[in-house]
Design a protein around this motif. Sequence first.
Motif, PDB file in Angstrom:
ATOM      1  N   GLN A  97       0.825  -1.201   0.000  1.00  8.58           N
ATOM      2  CA  GLN A  97       0.000   0.000   0.000  1.00  8.58           C
ATOM      3  C   GLN A  97       0.862   1.255   0.000  1.00  8.58           C
ATOM      4  O   GLN A  97       0.364   2.343  -0.207  1.00  8.58           O
ATOM      5  CB  GLN A  97      -0.904   0.008   1.232  1.00  8.58           C
ATOM      6  CG  GLN A  97      -1.886  -1.127   1.248  1.00  8.58           C
ATOM      7  CD  GLN A  97      -2.696  -1.160   2.533  1.00  8.58           C
ATOM      8  OE1 GLN A  97      -2.330  -0.548   3.526  1.00  8.58           O
ATOM      9  NE2 GLN A  97      -3.802  -1.882   2.506  1.00  8.58           N
ATOM     10  N   TYR A 131      -5.193  -7.511  -2.132  1.00  7.01           N
ATOM     11  CA  TYR A 131      -5.676  -8.130  -3.358  1.00  7.01           C
ATOM     12  C   TYR A 131      -6.123  -7.142  -4.427  1.00  7.01           C
ATOM     13  O   TYR A 131      -6.243  -7.518  -5.584  1.00  7.01           O
ATOM     14  CB  TYR A 131      -6.861  -9.054  -3.044  1.00  7.01           C
ATOM     15  CG  TYR A 131      -6.526 -10.064  -1.986  1.00  7.01           C
ATOM     16  CD1 TYR A 131      -5.653 -11.102  -2.248  1.00  7.01           C
ATOM     17  CD2 TYR A 131      -7.058  -9.954  -0.709  1.00  7.01           C
ATOM     18  CE1 TYR A 131      -5.324 -12.022  -1.264  1.00  7.01           C
ATOM     19  CE2 TYR A 131      -6.745 -10.874   0.276  1.00  7.01           C
ATOM     20  CZ  TYR A 131      -5.871 -11.903  -0.013  1.00  7.01           C
ATOM     21  OH  TYR A 131      -5.541 -12.804   0.960  1.00  7.01           O
ATOM     22  N   GLU A 132      -6.382  -5.897  -4.055  1.00  6.61           N
ATOM     23  CA  GLU A 132      -6.978  -4.953  -4.981  1.00  6.61           C
ATOM     24  C   GLU A 132      -6.175  -3.654  -5.057  1.00  6.61           C
ATOM     25  O   GLU A 132      -5.688  -3.165  -4.049  1.00  6.61           O
ATOM     26  CB  GLU A 132      -8.417  -4.628  -4.551  1.00  6.61           C
ATOM     27  CG  GLU A 132      -9.316  -5.839  -4.532  1.00  6.61           C
ATOM     28  CD  GLU A 132     -10.644  -5.557  -3.855  1.00  6.61           C
ATOM     29  OE1 GLU A 132     -11.667  -5.945  -4.433  1.00  6.61           O
ATOM     30  OE2 GLU A 132     -10.651  -4.943  -2.760  1.00  6.61           O
ATOM     31  N   SER A 167      -5.886   0.357  -5.664  1.00  3.91           N
ATOM     32  CA  SER A 167      -6.694   1.537  -5.385  1.00  3.91           C
ATOM     33  C   SER A 167      -6.709   2.465  -6.602  1.00  3.91           C
ATOM     34  O   SER A 167      -5.645   2.917  -7.051  1.00  3.91           O
ATOM     35  CB  SER A 167      -6.109   2.282  -4.187  1.00  3.91           C
ATOM     36  OG  SER A 167      -6.673   3.561  -4.070  1.00  3.91           O
ATOM     37  N   MET A 208      -1.703  -0.464  -3.868  1.00  2.00           N
ATOM     38  CA  MET A 208      -2.712  -1.416  -3.425  1.00  2.00           C
ATOM     39  C   MET A 208      -3.652  -0.805  -2.380  1.00  2.00           C
ATOM     40  O   MET A 208      -3.234  -0.064  -1.498  1.00  2.00           O
ATOM     41  CB  MET A 208      -2.044  -2.665  -2.863  1.00  2.00           C
ATOM     42  CG  MET A 208      -1.140  -3.376  -3.864  1.00  2.00           C
ATOM     43  SD  MET A 208      -1.929  -3.791  -5.422  1.00  2.00           S
ATOM     44  CE  MET A 208      -2.913  -5.180  -4.928  1.00  2.00           C
ATOM     45  N   TYR A 209      -4.927  -1.131  -2.510  1.00  2.58           N
ATOM     46  CA  TYR A 209      -5.942  -0.735  -1.532  1.00  2.58           C
ATOM     47  C   TYR A 209      -5.901  -1.699  -0.353  1.00  2.58           C
ATOM     48  O   TYR A 209      -5.985  -1.298   0.798  1.00  2.58           O
ATOM     49  CB  TYR A 209      -7.322  -0.747  -2.196  1.00  2.58           C
ATOM     50  CG  TYR A 209      -8.448  -0.393  -1.264  1.00  2.58           C
ATOM     51  CD1 TYR A 209      -8.681   0.930  -0.910  1.00  2.58           C
ATOM     52  CD2 TYR A 209      -9.278  -1.379  -0.741  1.00  2.58           C
ATOM     53  CE1 TYR A 209      -9.715   1.256  -0.047  1.00  2.58           C
ATOM     54  CE2 TYR A 209     -10.305  -1.062   0.115  1.00  2.58           C
ATOM     55  CZ  TYR A 209     -10.521   0.256   0.466  1.00  2.58           C
ATOM     56  OH  TYR A 209     -11.537   0.573   1.312  1.00  2.58           O
ATOM     57  N   ASN A 210      -5.828  -2.968  -0.656  1.00  4.86           N
ATOM     58  CA  ASN A 210      -5.596  -4.021   0.327  1.00  4.86           C
ATOM     59  C   ASN A 210      -4.656  -5.028  -0.339  1.00  4.86           C
ATOM     60  O   ASN A 210      -4.059  -4.725  -1.361  1.00  4.86           O
ATOM     61  CB  ASN A 210      -6.920  -4.649   0.807  1.00  4.86           C
ATOM     62  CG  ASN A 210      -7.771  -5.152  -0.332  1.00  4.86           C
ATOM     63  OD1 ASN A 210      -7.259  -5.628  -1.341  1.00  4.86           O
ATOM     64  ND2 ASN A 210      -9.081  -5.044  -0.197  1.00  4.86           N
ATOM     65  N   TYR A 224      -9.983  -2.118  -7.366  1.00  2.85           N
ATOM     66  CA  TYR A 224     -10.996  -1.960  -6.323  1.00  2.85           C
ATOM     67  C   TYR A 224     -12.216  -1.276  -6.912  1.00  2.85           C
ATOM     68  O   TYR A 224     -12.075  -0.335  -7.673  1.00  2.85           O
ATOM     69  CB  TYR A 224     -10.408  -1.124  -5.169  1.00  2.85           C
ATOM     70  CG  TYR A 224     -11.365  -0.922  -4.028  1.00  2.85           C
ATOM     71  CD1 TYR A 224     -11.557  -1.914  -3.097  1.00  2.85           C
ATOM     72  CD2 TYR A 224     -12.073   0.273  -3.904  1.00  2.85           C
ATOM     73  CE1 TYR A 224     -12.440  -1.717  -2.055  1.00  2.85           C
ATOM     74  CE2 TYR A 224     -12.957   0.467  -2.868  1.00  2.85           C
ATOM     75  CZ  TYR A 224     -13.138  -0.537  -1.946  1.00  2.85           C
ATOM     76  OH  TYR A 224     -14.011  -0.345  -0.918  1.00  2.85           O
ATOM     77  N   PRO A 225     -13.392  -1.744  -6.665  1.00  3.65           N
ATOM     78  CA  PRO A 225     -13.937  -2.676  -5.704  1.00  3.65           C
ATOM     79  C   PRO A 225     -14.054  -4.123  -6.186  1.00  3.65           C
ATOM     80  O   PRO A 225     -14.998  -4.812  -5.829  1.00  3.65           O
ATOM     81  CB  PRO A 225     -15.291  -2.087  -5.376  1.00  3.65           C
ATOM     82  CG  PRO A 225     -15.746  -1.416  -6.610  1.00  3.65           C
ATOM     83  CD  PRO A 225     -14.490  -0.946  -7.288  1.00  3.65           C
ATOM     84  N   GLY A 226     -13.164  -4.593  -6.957  1.00  5.54           N
ATOM     85  CA  GLY A 226     -13.073  -6.025  -7.208  1.00  5.54           C
ATOM     86  C   GLY A 226     -13.811  -6.579  -8.396  1.00  5.54           C
ATOM     87  O   GLY A 226     -14.202  -7.728  -8.370  1.00  5.54           O
TER      88      GLY A 226
END
Length: 176
Positions: A67, A91-92, A94, A87-89, A161-163
């Motif tokens: 991140q 896996y995703e 931002s 990265m937002y988290n 994100y949001p996936g």
Amino acid sequence: MDKKGQVFTIDLLIAIFIFTLIFTSVVVFLFSIGAISSQYSSYYAQTISVSLNSIASSAINTLVGSQGTPINWSSAPCSSIKTVGIMYNYYEASPQKLYNLTTLPVACLSQLLRAGDSFNITTSYLNGTPLKVNGAVITAGFFIPQNPAYITSVQRFVVLYPGKDIIRMSFSEWLQ
């Protein structure tokens, strides 16, 4: 003694001359092919390619691997940013950090990614359409020259994100 079994001096001199000529030719050929400093050497090309690939892989892994440090690096001055991450988290990616990547000064980004002045970052969807966030195409770095001497491009795929969308991040590094 019969003259058929004797070695004459002239025969010996011709044999030594031919041997020396062939041996010298082989040594010069191997030296010119094996010299890393010669730009026409295959070892030189391999060394440059490995070096560029290492820089590009390290830089793109930094981007998609965290991140960033601090997490709100986009609002921090360049001197206090330790790592740039999108990265937002875990896996995703931002979208806002991707956009902030384009607003970060190129000199700062170059320093943080240790990429010098010969890199380009582009993002696109899997169908090749450029990714746009807030109306801006997500690209950073320098323009790729028309005919670089060596170029490498490393790609990573991340979920946006949001996936729901997968994007391709491409990091190119070149040598003039």
